[in-house]
Motif scaffolding. Structure first.
Motif, PDB file in Angstrom:
ATOM      1  N   GLY A 184       0.812  -1.205   0.000  1.00  0.00           N
ATOM      2  CA  GLY A 184       0.000   0.000   0.000  1.00  0.00           C
ATOM      3  C   GLY A 184       0.847   1.257   0.000  1.00  0.00           C
ATOM      4  N   LYS A 185       0.284   2.318  -0.553  1.00  0.00           N
ATOM      5  CA  LYS A 185       0.998   3.581  -0.582  1.00  0.00           C
ATOM      6  C   LYS A 185       0.917   4.254   0.786  1.00  0.00           C
ATOM      7  N   ARG A 186       2.023   4.874   1.162  1.00  0.00           N
ATOM      8  CA  ARG A 186       2.053   5.583   2.430  1.00  0.00           C
ATOM      9  C   ARG A 186       1.401   6.959   2.245  1.00  0.00           C
ATOM     10  N   LEU A 187       0.464   7.264   3.100  1.00  0.00           N
ATOM     11  CA  LEU A 187      -0.204   8.561   3.027  1.00  0.00           C
ATOM     12  C   LEU A 187       0.623   9.619   3.740  1.00  0.00           C
ATOM     13  N   LEU A 188       0.772  10.756   3.089  1.00  0.00           N
ATOM     14  CA  LEU A 188       1.480  11.871   3.688  1.00  0.00           C
ATOM     15  C   LEU A 188       0.472  12.733   4.433  1.00  0.00           C
ATOM     16  N   VAL A 189       0.707  12.920   5.713  1.00  0.00           N
ATOM     17  CA  VAL A 189      -0.205  13.695   6.540  1.00  0.00           C
ATOM     18  C   VAL A 189       0.384  15.073   6.785  1.00  0.00           C
ATOM     19  N   THR A 190      -0.357  16.104   6.371  1.00  0.00           N
ATOM     20  CA  THR A 190       0.084  17.473   6.599  1.00  0.00           C
ATOM     21  C   THR A 190      -0.195  17.868   8.042  1.00  0.00           C
ATOM     22  N   PRO A 191       0.827  18.286   8.778  1.00  0.00           N
ATOM     23  CA  PRO A 191       0.590  18.639  10.184  1.00  0.00           C
ATOM     24  C   PRO A 191      -0.340  19.846  10.298  1.00  0.00           C
ATOM     25  N   ARG A 192      -1.207  19.798  11.300  1.00  0.00           N
ATOM     26  CA  ARG A 192      -2.113  20.908  11.545  1.00  0.00           C
ATOM     27  C   ARG A 192      -1.636  21.695  12.750  1.00  0.00           C
ATOM     28  N   PHE A 193      -1.819  22.991  12.672  1.00  0.00           N
ATOM     29  CA  PHE A 193      -1.438  23.861  13.762  1.00  0.00           C
ATOM     30  C   PHE A 193      -2.654  24.623  14.246  1.00  0.00           C
ATOM     31  N   GLY A 194      -2.636  24.996  15.536  1.00  0.00           N
ATOM     32  CA  GLY A 194      -3.696  25.819  16.070  1.00  0.00           C
ATOM     33  C   GLY A 194      -3.671  27.206  15.451  1.00  0.00           C
ATOM     34  N   LEU A 195      -4.832  27.860  15.400  1.00  0.00           N
ATOM     35  CA  LEU A 195      -4.960  29.154  14.733  1.00  0.00           C
ATOM     36  C   LEU A 195      -4.019  30.197  15.333  1.00  0.00           C
ATOM     37  N   ALA A 196      -3.889  30.248  16.649  1.00  0.00           N
ATOM     38  CA  ALA A 196      -3.003  31.232  17.270  1.00  0.00           C
ATOM     39  C   ALA A 196      -1.558  31.014  16.843  1.00  0.00           C
ATOM     40  N   ARG A 197      -1.148  29.752  16.761  1.00  0.00           N
ATOM     41  CA  ARG A 197       0.219  29.460  16.349  1.00  0.00           C
ATOM     42  C   ARG A 197       0.442  29.856  14.890  1.00  0.00           C
ATOM     43  N   VAL A 198      -0.548  29.664  14.053  1.00  0.00           N
ATOM     44  CA  VAL A 198      -0.417  30.033  12.649  1.00  0.00           C
ATOM     45  C   VAL A 198      -0.197  31.538  12.506  1.00  0.00           C
ATOM     46  N   LEU A 199      -0.969  32.330  13.259  1.00  0.00           N
ATOM     47  CA  LEU A 199      -0.789  33.782  13.205  1.00  0.00           C
ATOM     48  C   LEU A 199       0.623  34.168  13.636  1.00  0.00           C
ATOM     49  N   SER A 200       1.114  33.503  14.683  1.00  0.00           N
ATOM     50  CA  SER A 200       2.466  33.781  15.149  1.00  0.00           C
ATOM     51  C   SER A 200       3.498  33.373  14.108  1.00  0.00           C
ATOM     52  N   LEU A 219       2.923  37.832  12.385  1.00  0.00           N
ATOM     53  CA  LEU A 219       1.995  38.952  12.508  1.00  0.00           C
ATOM     54  C   LEU A 219       1.875  39.469  13.935  1.00  0.00           C
ATOM     55  N   CYS A 220       2.083  38.611  14.915  1.00  0.00           N
ATOM     56  CA  CYS A 220       1.969  38.995  16.314  1.00  0.00           C
ATOM     57  C   CYS A 220       2.482  37.843  17.157  1.00  0.00           C
ATOM     58  N   SER A 221       2.608  38.080  18.452  1.00  0.00           N
ATOM     59  CA  SER A 221       2.991  36.999  19.352  1.00  0.00           C
ATOM     60  C   SER A 221       1.830  36.025  19.508  1.00  0.00           C
ATOM     61  N   ARG A 222       2.115  34.812  19.993  1.00  0.00           N
ATOM     62  CA  ARG A 222       1.033  33.854  20.182  1.00  0.00           C
ATOM     63  C   ARG A 222       0.060  34.344  21.265  1.00  0.00           C
ATOM     64  N   THR A 223       0.587  35.037  22.272  1.00  0.00           N
ATOM     65  CA  THR A 223      -0.283  35.577  23.321  1.00  0.00           C
ATOM     66  C   THR A 223      -1.248  36.601  22.753  1.00  0.00           C
ATOM     67  N   GLU A 224      -0.737  37.495  21.899  1.00  0.00           N
ATOM     68  CA  GLU A 224      -1.605  38.504  21.273  1.00  0.00           C
ATOM     69  C   GLU A 224      -2.597  37.840  20.330  1.00  0.00           C
ATOM     70  N   ALA A 225      -2.152  36.795  19.619  1.00  0.00           N
ATOM     71  CA  ALA A 225      -3.057  36.070  18.730  1.00  0.00           C
ATOM     72  C   ALA A 225      -4.199  35.435  19.520  1.00  0.00           C
TER      73      ALA A 225
END
Length: 248
Positions: free
Chosen positions: A3-19, A23-29
């Motif tokens: 079987g083919k190995r599936l590549l899983v794209t890591p997901r990040f929380g919205l605040a971390r993505v903004l950081s 654009l801003c610190s994670r605390t400000e996000a």
């Protein structure tokens, strides 16, 4: 059939993505998200940990403005004595951001810190991953300091700085120590650290009955403070960014 190995794209929380977009610190996000000021693909999200499927292509808006990734910035400052390394100070003291007044830099954060009484080389960036490489206690670059003390330390005291002491329940040591010059009552030392603990040099020297008169960080890894005037800053070159930790 294999079987083919599936590549899983890591997901990040919205605040971390903004950081991570610079654009801003994670605390400000987190504050913006909880206040209902952030939309993800047109939908208001109030959970800072809400997973983002693709941090690079997701449409994010902050207060009805498109939150596109900021251009990565890497700066060095010759921090003057008397400034606090923080964005805001509850006691109303001047912060290092006073040195950037009038500059249109967007959000930048200090990489590590120097205490109020310390001077010298301080880095700033809006690239969290790059900053994490610089401050990594195991793999980050060495930090070099020139320190004036109120006595002339002899060879056993210099050796004790490298052997280490226990202070406040922590083991404190210097990677290397060099006596640069000495007068009648004072001396200048070059101290290199390969780890970063709170007020490490001051605590180490106090434990050895030496008081710090001045403490200046003169280099981070191969990046030297050089002749940058006190209170002034400049952008790092592409080569300097790469040699310290690579581009984010």
């Amino acid at each position: 059939m294999v079987g083919k190995r599936l590549l899983v794209t890591p997901r990040f929380g919205l605040a971390r993505v903004l950081s991570k977009r610079g654009l801003c610190s994670r605390t400000e996000a987190q504050r913006l998200i909880r206040a209902g000021l952030v939309r993800l693909d047109g939908r208001v999200i109030d959970d800072p940990e809400f997973p983002v499927r693709d941090m690079h292509t997701a449409r994010i808006d902050i207060e009805n403005s498109r939150a596109v990734a900021a251009t990565s910035r890497y700066l060095m400052l010759n921090k003057p004595r008397g400034l606090v390394t923080t964005t805001r100070d509850e006691q109303g003291r001047d912060t290092v951001y006073r040195c950037f007044e009038g500059a249109q830099l967007g959000w930048i954060a200090p990489v590590g810190r120097l205490d109020k009484a310390s001077e010298g080389l301080l880095l700033f960036t809006n690239a969290p991953a790059w900053a994490a490489q610089i401050t990594d206690p195991a793999n980050g670059p060495d930090k070099t300091y020139h320190v004036q003390v109120d006595a002339i330390p002899d060879a056993p005291v210099l050796a004790a700085m490298q052997a280490g002491v226990v202070e406040g329940g922590e083991f404190l040591r210097a990677k290397s120590v060099l006596l640069l010059r000495a007068g009648e009552k004072h001396a200048w030392l070059e101290i290199v650290l390969d780890e970063g603990r709170n007020r490490q040099i001051r605590r180490l020297l106090t434990a050895l009955n030496l008081n710090v008169l001045r403490l200046v960080r003169v280099a981070i890894g191969p990046l030297a403070l050089g002749d940058l005037p006190k209170g002034q800053w400049r952008e790092l070159s592409v080569q300097e960014v790469a040699v310290l930790g690579g581009d984010d």
